[in-house]
Design a protein around this motif. Structure first.
Motif, mmCIF file in Angstrom:
data_model
loop_
_atom_site.group_PDB
_atom_site.id
_atom_site.type_symbol
_atom_site.label_atom_id
_atom_site.label_comp_id
_atom_site.label_asym_id
_atom_site.label_seq_id
_atom_site.Cartn_x
_atom_site.Cartn_y
_atom_site.Cartn_z
ATOM 1 N N ALA A 383 -68.664 -56.195 -32.639
ATOM 2 C CA ALA A 383 -67.526 -55.751 -31.824
ATOM 3 C C ALA A 383 -66.933 -54.432 -32.310
ATOM 4 C CB ALA A 383 -66.443 -56.828 -31.824
ATOM 5 N N ASN A 384 -67.399 -53.942 -33.433
ATOM 6 C CA ASN A 384 -66.835 -52.711 -33.998
ATOM 7 C C ASN A 384 -67.522 -51.502 -33.373
ATOM 8 O OD1 ASN A 384 -66.088 -50.500 -35.660
ATOM 9 N ND2 ASN A 384 -65.601 -51.907 -37.317
ATOM 10 N N ALA A 385 -66.888 -50.898 -32.388
ATOM 11 C CA ALA A 385 -67.461 -49.755 -31.680
ATOM 12 C C ALA A 385 -67.579 -48.526 -32.574
ATOM 13 C CB ALA A 385 -66.613 -49.427 -30.450
ATOM 14 N N ASP A 386 -66.739 -48.430 -33.616
ATOM 15 C CA ASP A 386 -66.794 -47.252 -34.497
ATOM 16 C C ASP A 386 -68.136 -47.156 -35.223
ATOM 17 O OD1 ASP A 386 -64.292 -46.438 -33.791
ATOM 18 O OD2 ASP A 386 -63.287 -47.447 -35.461
ATOM 19 N N TYR A 387 -68.686 -48.311 -35.608
ATOM 20 C CA TYR A 387 -69.980 -48.290 -36.291
ATOM 21 C C TYR A 387 -71.044 -47.688 -35.374
ATOM 22 C CZ TYR A 387 -67.967 -51.489 -39.800
ATOM 23 O OH TYR A 387 -67.196 -52.056 -40.786
ATOM 24 N N ARG A 388 -71.036 -48.081 -34.104
ATOM 25 C CA ARG A 388 -72.028 -47.582 -33.148
ATOM 26 C C ARG A 388 -71.844 -46.079 -32.898
ATOM 27 N NH1 ARG A 388 -74.677 -51.401 -30.149
ATOM 28 N NH2 ARG A 388 -74.145 -53.549 -30.664
ATOM 29 N N LYS A 389 -70.600 -45.674 -32.742
ATOM 30 C CA LYS A 389 -70.340 -44.255 -32.487
ATOM 31 C C LYS A 389 -70.777 -43.388 -33.667
ATOM 32 C CE LYS A 389 -66.469 -44.952 -29.311
ATOM 33 N NZ LYS A 389 -65.022 -44.815 -29.102
ATOM 34 N N THR A 390 -70.539 -43.894 -34.888
ATOM 35 C CA THR A 390 -70.928 -43.124 -36.073
ATOM 36 C C THR A 390 -72.447 -42.975 -36.144
ATOM 37 O OG1 THR A 390 -68.985 -43.958 -37.248
ATOM 38 C CG2 THR A 390 -70.725 -42.967 -38.584
ATOM 39 N N LEU A 391 -73.158 -44.068 -35.861
ATOM 40 C CA LEU A 391 -74.613 -43.994 -35.872
ATOM 41 C C LEU A 391 -75.118 -43.044 -34.786
ATOM 42 C CD1 LEU A 391 -77.378 -44.766 -36.850
ATOM 43 C CD2 LEU A 391 -77.235 -46.886 -35.492
ATOM 44 N N ALA A 392 -74.514 -43.099 -33.593
ATOM 45 C CA ALA A 392 -74.912 -42.198 -32.508
ATOM 46 C C ALA A 392 -74.730 -40.742 -32.931
ATOM 47 C CB ALA A 392 -74.099 -42.496 -31.252
ATOM 48 N N GLN A 393 -73.615 -40.436 -33.574
ATOM 49 C CA GLN A 393 -73.379 -39.071 -34.060
ATOM 50 C C GLN A 393 -74.406 -38.692 -35.134
ATOM 51 O OE1 GLN A 393 -71.257 -36.680 -33.058
ATOM 52 N NE2 GLN A 393 -70.565 -38.007 -31.405
ATOM 53 N N TYR A 394 -74.756 -39.670 -35.967
ATOM 54 C CA TYR A 394 -75.745 -39.401 -37.013
ATOM 55 C C TYR A 394 -77.116 -39.113 -36.393
ATOM 56 C CZ TYR A 394 -78.373 -39.843 -41.368
ATOM 57 O OH TYR A 394 -79.185 -39.604 -42.445
ATOM 58 N N TYR A 395 -77.469 -39.853 -35.345
ATOM 59 C CA TYR A 395 -78.712 -39.575 -34.628
ATOM 60 C C TYR A 395 -78.726 -38.130 -34.118
ATOM 61 C CZ TYR A 395 -80.514 -44.400 -34.382
ATOM 62 O OH TYR A 395 -81.045 -45.621 -34.662
ATOM 63 N N LEU A 396 -77.600 -37.695 -33.562
ATOM 64 C CA LEU A 396 -77.527 -36.320 -33.063
ATOM 65 C C LEU A 396 -77.712 -35.315 -34.201
ATOM 66 C CD1 LEU A 396 -74.544 -36.618 -30.547
ATOM 67 C CD2 LEU A 396 -76.966 -36.337 -29.980
ATOM 68 N N THR A 397 -77.072 -35.597 -35.320
ATOM 69 C CA THR A 397 -77.199 -34.708 -36.479
ATOM 70 C C THR A 397 -78.655 -34.608 -36.924
ATOM 71 O OG1 THR A 397 -74.970 -35.305 -37.217
ATOM 72 C CG2 THR A 397 -76.430 -34.323 -38.859
ATOM 73 N N GLU A 398 -79.340 -35.762 -36.866
ATOM 74 C CA GLU A 398 -80.740 -35.802 -37.279
ATOM 75 C C GLU A 398 -81.694 -35.389 -36.153
ATOM 76 O OE1 GLU A 398 -82.031 -36.604 -40.456
ATOM 77 O OE2 GLU A 398 -79.905 -36.215 -40.902
ATOM 78 N N LYS A 399 -81.134 -34.963 -35.018
ATOM 79 C CA LYS A 399 -81.896 -34.523 -33.844
ATOM 80 C C LYS A 399 -82.794 -35.620 -33.286
ATOM 81 C CE LYS A 399 -81.792 -29.668 -35.239
ATOM 82 N NZ LYS A 399 -82.569 -28.427 -35.491
ATOM 83 N N ARG A 400 -82.292 -36.830 -33.394
ATOM 84 C CA ARG A 400 -82.995 -37.972 -32.802
ATOM 85 C C ARG A 400 -82.255 -38.296 -31.509
ATOM 86 N NH1 ARG A 400 -84.591 -41.468 -38.227
ATOM 87 N NH2 ARG A 400 -85.332 -42.961 -36.660
ATOM 88 N N TYR A 401 -82.453 -37.423 -30.537
ATOM 89 C CA TYR A 401 -81.609 -37.409 -29.346
ATOM 90 C C TYR A 401 -81.788 -38.653 -28.475
ATOM 91 C CZ TYR A 401 -81.085 -32.556 -30.760
ATOM 92 O OH TYR A 401 -80.827 -31.409 -31.478
ATOM 93 N N GLN A 402 -83.015 -39.073 -28.283
ATOM 94 C CA GLN A 402 -83.228 -40.233 -27.423
ATOM 95 C C GLN A 402 -82.526 -41.468 -28.002
ATOM 96 O OE1 GLN A 402 -84.327 -40.498 -24.505
ATOM 97 N NE2 GLN A 402 -85.263 -38.488 -24.184
ATOM 98 N N GLU A 403 -82.593 -41.627 -29.307
ATOM 99 C CA GLU A 403 -81.932 -42.778 -29.937
ATOM 100 C C GLU A 403 -80.404 -42.658 -29.814
ATOM 101 O OE1 GLU A 403 -84.638 -43.951 -33.694
ATOM 102 O OE2 GLU A 403 -84.401 -41.804 -33.331
ATOM 103 N N ALA A 404 -79.913 -41.424 -29.913
ATOM 104 C CA ALA A 404 -78.472 -41.214 -29.729
ATOM 105 C C ALA A 404 -78.051 -41.580 -28.322
ATOM 106 C CB ALA A 404 -78.105 -39.761 -30.031
ATOM 107 N N LEU A 405 -78.836 -41.111 -27.344
ATOM 108 C CA LEU A 405 -78.488 -41.423 -25.952
ATOM 109 C C LEU A 405 -78.630 -42.902 -25.654
ATOM 110 C CD1 LEU A 405 -80.129 -38.368 -24.168
ATOM 111 C CD2 LEU A 405 -77.693 -38.795 -24.505
ATOM 112 N N ASP A 406 -79.585 -43.549 -26.290
ATOM 113 C CA ASP A 406 -79.723 -45.002 -26.109
ATOM 114 C C ASP A 406 -78.452 -45.717 -26.566
ATOM 115 O OD1 ASP A 406 -82.232 -44.771 -25.058
ATOM 116 O OD2 ASP A 406 -83.287 -45.196 -26.948
ATOM 117 N N LEU A 407 -77.899 -45.262 -27.670
ATOM 118 C CA LEU A 407 -76.669 -45.890 -28.168
ATOM 119 C C LEU A 407 -75.495 -45.584 -27.253
ATOM 120 C CD1 LEU A 407 -76.346 -45.713 -32.060
ATOM 121 C CD2 LEU A 407 -76.323 -47.707 -30.590
ATOM 122 N N TYR A 408 -75.382 -44.339 -26.814
ATOM 123 C CA TYR A 408 -74.288 -43.992 -25.907
ATOM 124 C C TYR A 408 -74.411 -44.736 -24.576
ATOM 125 C CZ TYR A 408 -72.025 -40.343 -28.636
ATOM 126 O OH TYR A 408 -71.299 -39.659 -29.603
#
Length: 507
Positions: A383-408
């Protein structure tokens, strides 16, 4: 604070009518000296000083001497009012003097310059009635729980009828309910002094004196006041998180009153000092008095969980130490602290530790490990949305865009926003940062989820026009936008302008 409910209804009968002698007064030899002074304390000579007894008996009158003094001797037992009049001064009066046996009393009449024809409240029935009406207004406010609103009409009533103990008593209630202890006690003291005198008077027809009841009420409130004040202080200590002080005061209160709410508040304070056994014992006592109270059962369960997870609570120190290392840039040291903490606490409580491990691993350029740690934190705290948002941002930083968009695209990550709005906001942000490729992917995801999303048409159309030089797709999207889908006037105008340019440069 517990409410003081002894609101005393106003007695409409006036003193002169309600309190009369039922028997002849006892003869005695009391003496009363009256000192007349002006506003500066200088003696006022030649003032007419009238001594009125409440009940049967004629007034006695004499002039103040050169020292401003008038003396009365051989006075019978009774309650007296002293009135002074002198040309050029407002009338002065003193209420009440109770004389018994061979009492010797001295009172002071203070004269101030003014209208010497002015009527005193006991000479003006209309003024008394106005005072009664104001007091009744204040009592209604008290009964409605509007204690601050009650003050003004009650004080105005007292100004018009200064010797009415009802006024002072109800003013005391208004003050005390607002925890204005000092003025409340003063008003209660004044009510008590007046009532003590008036309670001695025999009532009309030989019945019960109505002020005897008020005297009892005042005594009850006075007796409760230290307890009420202590309870208020205990609650303030609890609110201020001074838990040891709060516990001490609650224990003192419980010696004289077995109140379930006191047990509950004491349990809260004890729980916050990690004295879980004592806190649970206090709740058990409260539950004996309120066995069906859900709040008590819920708090007991919470405290029991805290007790069982004492290791976790103790582990907070290690977590804080790790955070300090992390904030200082010692990511390896922080990671070591977090990893040492993991086996000491139950898995269900490990989410925040895994999150901190992920953050440290990310700083140490261990992306695969960091991602796995983020996912573990999300698994333990879905239920902690902050954990998901942080990982999504980390995916973007690592240029793992598809995984970031999957999370978003996951509703759990969108939080309070809808998925399409979260993706649109991400696309706009990425586009503004020059990352048009990923921004395009985000807008495409929005349209896939909601083909009629107006702003996704606009943002993707403009991006394709300016960034990708894809006039055909841009024209398709923007034509649909200006054709009724779009509602933002500035966007519609921008889209029309772009369509004109596309048309001009089309072969």
């Amino acid at each position: 604070m517990a409410r003081i409910t002894s609101i005393h209804p106003l007695r409409v009968a006036l003193l002169a009518a309600a309190l009369v002698a039922g028997a002849a007064p006892l003869l005695a030899d009391s003496k009363l000296d009256v000192q007349c002074v002006d506003a500066s304390g200088n003696p006022v000579s030649g003032a007419k000083v009238i001594l009125q007894v409440l009940g049967p008996g004629k007034p006695r009158e004499q002039k103040s001497d050169g020292k401003g003094k008038a003396s009365y001797g051989k006075l019978d037992d009774g309650v007296y009012r002293v009135v002074g009049r002198k040309d050029g001064f407002e009338p002065a009066f003193y209420e009440f003097v109770s004389l018994k046996g061979s009492a010797q009393e001295t009172v002071t009449l203070q004269f101030k310059a003014g209208d010497d024809k002015k009527q005193l409240y006991f000479e003006n029935q209309a003024q008394q009635q106005k005072a009664i009406d104001l007091l009744n207004e204040g009592i209604k406010a008290l009964q409605a729980g509007k204690f601050a609103d009650a003050e003004k009409p009650i004080r105005e009533s007292i100004e018009l009828y200064p010797s009415n103990p009802d006024g002072y008593f109800n003013l005391a209630i208004a003050y005390l309910q607002q925890q204005k202890w000092d003025p409340g006690q003063e008003a209660l003291k004044k009510a008590s002094a007046l009532t003590d005198v008036l309670a001695e008077m025999p009532a009309q027809g030989g019945g019960a004196n109505p002020y005897q009841e008020m005297k009892q009420r005042i005594q009850q409130v006075s007796a409760k006041l230290p307890h009420i004040k202590l309870r208020s202080e205990a609650d303030k200590e609890l609110a201020a998180k001074r838990f040891d002080e709060a516990v001490a005061k609650y224990r003192e209160l419980l010696q004289s009153e077995k109140d379930p709410d006191l047990y509950y508040n004491m349990a809260l304070a004890l729980g916050n000092t990690r004295k879980y056994d004592e806190a649970i014992a206090a709740l058990d006592e409260g539950l004996k008095l309120k066995p069906q109270e859900k709040a008590f059962s819920d708090l007991k369960k919470q405290l029991t969980d805290f007790k069982q997870n004492e290791v976790l609570i103790q582990g907070q120190k290690a977590l804080d130490e790790g955070k300090k290392l992390y904030d200082s840039g010692d990511y390896a040291g922080a990671l070591k602290k977090y990893e040492a903490l993991l086996p000491t606490i139950p898995e269900k409580n490990q989410a925040s530790v895994w999150y901190q491990i992920a953050a440290a691993q990310a700083q140490l350029k261990q992306p695969d490990k960091a991602i796995q740690a983020f996912k573990k934190a999300m698994e333990l705290a879905p239920a902690n949305a902050d954990y998901r948002k942080t990982l999504a941002q980390y995916y973007l930083t690592e240029k793992r865009y598809q995984e970031a968009l999957d999370l978003y695209s996951d509703p759990a990550s969108a939080g309070s926003q809808a998925v399409d709005q979260a993706l649109l906001a991400l696309g706009e942000k990425l586009n503004s940062q020059g990352n048009s490729e990923v921004a395009q992917l985000a807008f495409e995801r929005v349209l896939a989820a909601n083909p009629q999303h107006a702003e996704a048409h606009y943002e993707l159309g403009m991006l394709l026009y300016y960034g990708k030089k894809n006039d055909k797709r841009a024209k398709e999207l923007l034509t649909k936008y200006v054709g009724g889908l779009g509602t933002k006037k500035d966007h519609v105008e921008n889209a029309k302008t772009v369509l004109v340019v596309i048309k001009k440069r089309s072969p």
